[in-house]
Design an enzyme around this catalytic site. Sequence first.
Site, PDB file in Angstrom:
ATOM      1  N   LYS A  62      -2.367 -15.861   8.545  1.00  0.00           N
ATOM      2  CA  LYS A  62      -1.563 -15.003   9.419  1.00  0.00           C
ATOM      3  C   LYS A  62      -0.809 -15.744  10.528  1.00  0.00           C
ATOM      4  O   LYS A  62       0.323 -16.143  10.303  1.00  0.00           O
ATOM      5  CB  LYS A  62      -2.433 -13.865   9.951  1.00  0.00           C
ATOM      6  CG  LYS A  62      -2.790 -12.895   8.831  1.00  0.00           C
ATOM      7  CD  LYS A  62      -3.218 -11.535   9.302  1.00  0.00           C
ATOM      8  CE  LYS A  62      -3.130 -10.520   8.187  1.00  0.00           C
ATOM      9  NZ  LYS A  62      -4.396 -10.172   7.560  1.00  0.00           N
ATOM     10  N   TYR A 117       0.821  -1.217   0.000  1.00  0.00           N
ATOM     11  CA  TYR A 117       0.000   0.000   0.000  1.00  0.00           C
ATOM     12  C   TYR A 117       0.852   1.262   0.000  1.00  0.00           C
ATOM     13  O   TYR A 117       0.628   2.164   0.802  1.00  0.00           O
ATOM     14  CB  TYR A 117      -0.943  -0.002   1.219  1.00  0.00           C
ATOM     15  CG  TYR A 117      -1.609  -1.334   1.431  1.00  0.00           C
ATOM     16  CD1 TYR A 117      -2.567  -1.792   0.527  1.00  0.00           C
ATOM     17  CD2 TYR A 117      -1.265  -2.155   2.498  1.00  0.00           C
ATOM     18  CE1 TYR A 117      -3.160  -3.033   0.686  1.00  0.00           C
ATOM     19  CE2 TYR A 117      -1.853  -3.400   2.659  1.00  0.00           C
ATOM     20  CZ  TYR A 117      -2.802  -3.827   1.749  1.00  0.00           C
ATOM     21  OH  TYR A 117      -3.380  -5.054   1.903  1.00  0.00           O
ATOM     22  N   ASP A 166     -14.128 -15.582   8.050  1.00  0.00           N
ATOM     23  CA  ASP A 166     -12.748 -15.250   7.732  1.00  0.00           C
ATOM     24  C   ASP A 166     -12.033 -14.959   9.054  1.00  0.00           C
ATOM     25  O   ASP A 166     -12.130 -13.873   9.604  1.00  0.00           O
ATOM     26  CB  ASP A 166     -12.703 -14.045   6.793  1.00  0.00           C
ATOM     27  CG  ASP A 166     -11.277 -13.647   6.430  1.00  0.00           C
ATOM     28  OD1 ASP A 166     -10.333 -14.166   7.043  1.00  0.00           O
ATOM     29  OD2 ASP A 166     -11.125 -12.797   5.523  1.00  0.00           O
ATOM     30  N   TYR A 208     -12.601  -6.624   5.516  1.00  0.00           N
ATOM     31  CA  TYR A 208     -11.367  -6.761   4.734  1.00  0.00           C
ATOM     32  C   TYR A 208     -11.102  -8.252   4.552  1.00  0.00           C
ATOM     33  O   TYR A 208     -11.065  -9.002   5.532  1.00  0.00           O
ATOM     34  CB  TYR A 208     -10.163  -6.097   5.412  1.00  0.00           C
ATOM     35  CG  TYR A 208      -8.900  -6.354   4.623  1.00  0.00           C
ATOM     36  CD1 TYR A 208      -8.628  -5.649   3.456  1.00  0.00           C
ATOM     37  CD2 TYR A 208      -8.017  -7.364   4.999  1.00  0.00           C
ATOM     38  CE1 TYR A 208      -7.515  -5.929   2.683  1.00  0.00           C
ATOM     39  CE2 TYR A 208      -6.889  -7.648   4.236  1.00  0.00           C
ATOM     40  CZ  TYR A 208      -6.650  -6.924   3.075  1.00  0.00           C
ATOM     41  OH  TYR A 208      -5.544  -7.215   2.315  1.00  0.00           O
TER      42      TYR A 208
END
Length: 443
Positions: free
Chosen positions: A293, A35, A264, A163
């Site tokens: 993660k 980003y 998620d 997200y």
Amino acid sequence: MHTIRVVNSDHLPTFTNGDILTNTEFDKRHIWHPYTSATHPLPCYEVTGAEGVNIHLASGETLVDGMSSWWAAIHGYNHPRLNQAAHSQIDKFSHVMFGGLTHDPAVRVCKQLLAMAPDGMERVFLADSGSVAVEVALKMALQYWACQGRPDKHRIITPRNGYHGDTFAAMSVCDPVNGMHSLFAEVLSRQIFAPAPQTRFGQTFSEDDILPLEELFARHHHEIAALIIEPVVQGAGGMRIYHPEYLKRCRQLCDTYDVLLICDEIATGFGRTGKLFGCDHAQISPDIMCLGKALTGGYMTLAATLCTEDVALGVCQGEPGVFMHGPTFMGNPLACAVAAESLALIQENHWQQQVSNIETQLQQELARCGELACVKDVRVLGAIGVVETHQPVDVARLQKIFVKAGVWIRPFNKLVYIMPPYIIKPEALSQLTAAIYHALHEG
Ligand SMILES: *Cc1c(COP(=O)(O)O)cnc(C)c1O
């Protein structure tokens, strides 16, 4: 020798063939970061080592890590047992294709995942990143309904502020504003967005909170394949912590209207919210679940999509009879070996006390941030502490202040937040919370 093209630009270091650049100069000139602008990149700090909760910089400073490298390094860096797991596996073999072959590290990690996961999870698809795990989940949901003779059920419903990753299908279910859907309007699938859950964790659940979702289900269920949601904490889409009852109602609506529930848990999984999985706050089980993660304790990339037997059989019923997805590095043995050891550490159960202690300390120490004029809200759940400001923060400036204070905290937009490794000691955690207070006080 390479030739590196020199582009005229007044703010980036330019150099000619043979010039010697430092690592940070080369990086700024040639390497993309997450980003970040190619023309106005934020400063990057060079890391030379990391252990426990410390990150060492090339400049000689040592920083206390507040980010767990984006939710991942839950046991801290350079962990002897995770290192050992990687060493043992690399001396056997680093990788073999997963098509037609299997191995002990993959079997071990999948056994552990199924033992830990909410009831009903029976099948594991090993993916190579969180975004891919989400792609796989969405593809499973669409294929499931297509194979039931319901190709009309092809849309996904999701709350705003979500997200789910940066690949295209994942992007289509990210918050339409944060996810810049207008930029990709021609390519993104048009999904159905519900308002984000409003009742906060710990408040009394307001029935009004679920009404818009109920209405959308009633109106659109014939075209909805699945609901995808981040259980209890919406992460990168706003660090919002919502009431588990909302999630429970999602489960009920999915049951009532024949819609698959995809949880998620890529950010929330493995203890971060104070329960092993975010779902556990609502005592529900999804039909499909994404993990990533922290799966390898932050060592390397690995993710997983778990599903029920019903979903697995449904997906493979009729034509084409198989699930058409298979990454080259699927089930990578090195990643699986480290993940299996990381899960073994979790199963020893120290995380529960550690996360609970972090939560208490975050609540006590971040509260005073709420008195600052620039601060809109302070919220804490498990080992997650969030300070939301009224105006977007100057990331480069704050980061410099944080590095000077000896901490690594990476804010975005209006959010200064931390989710430290579970092993952090109270003094180090105080250093993080004090740095946030002082940085915002100065700003
Ligand atoms: C980070 C994240 C993803 C994407 O994972 P990557 O490994 O970055 O592709 C998806 N969903 C959630 C909830 C996440 O936090």
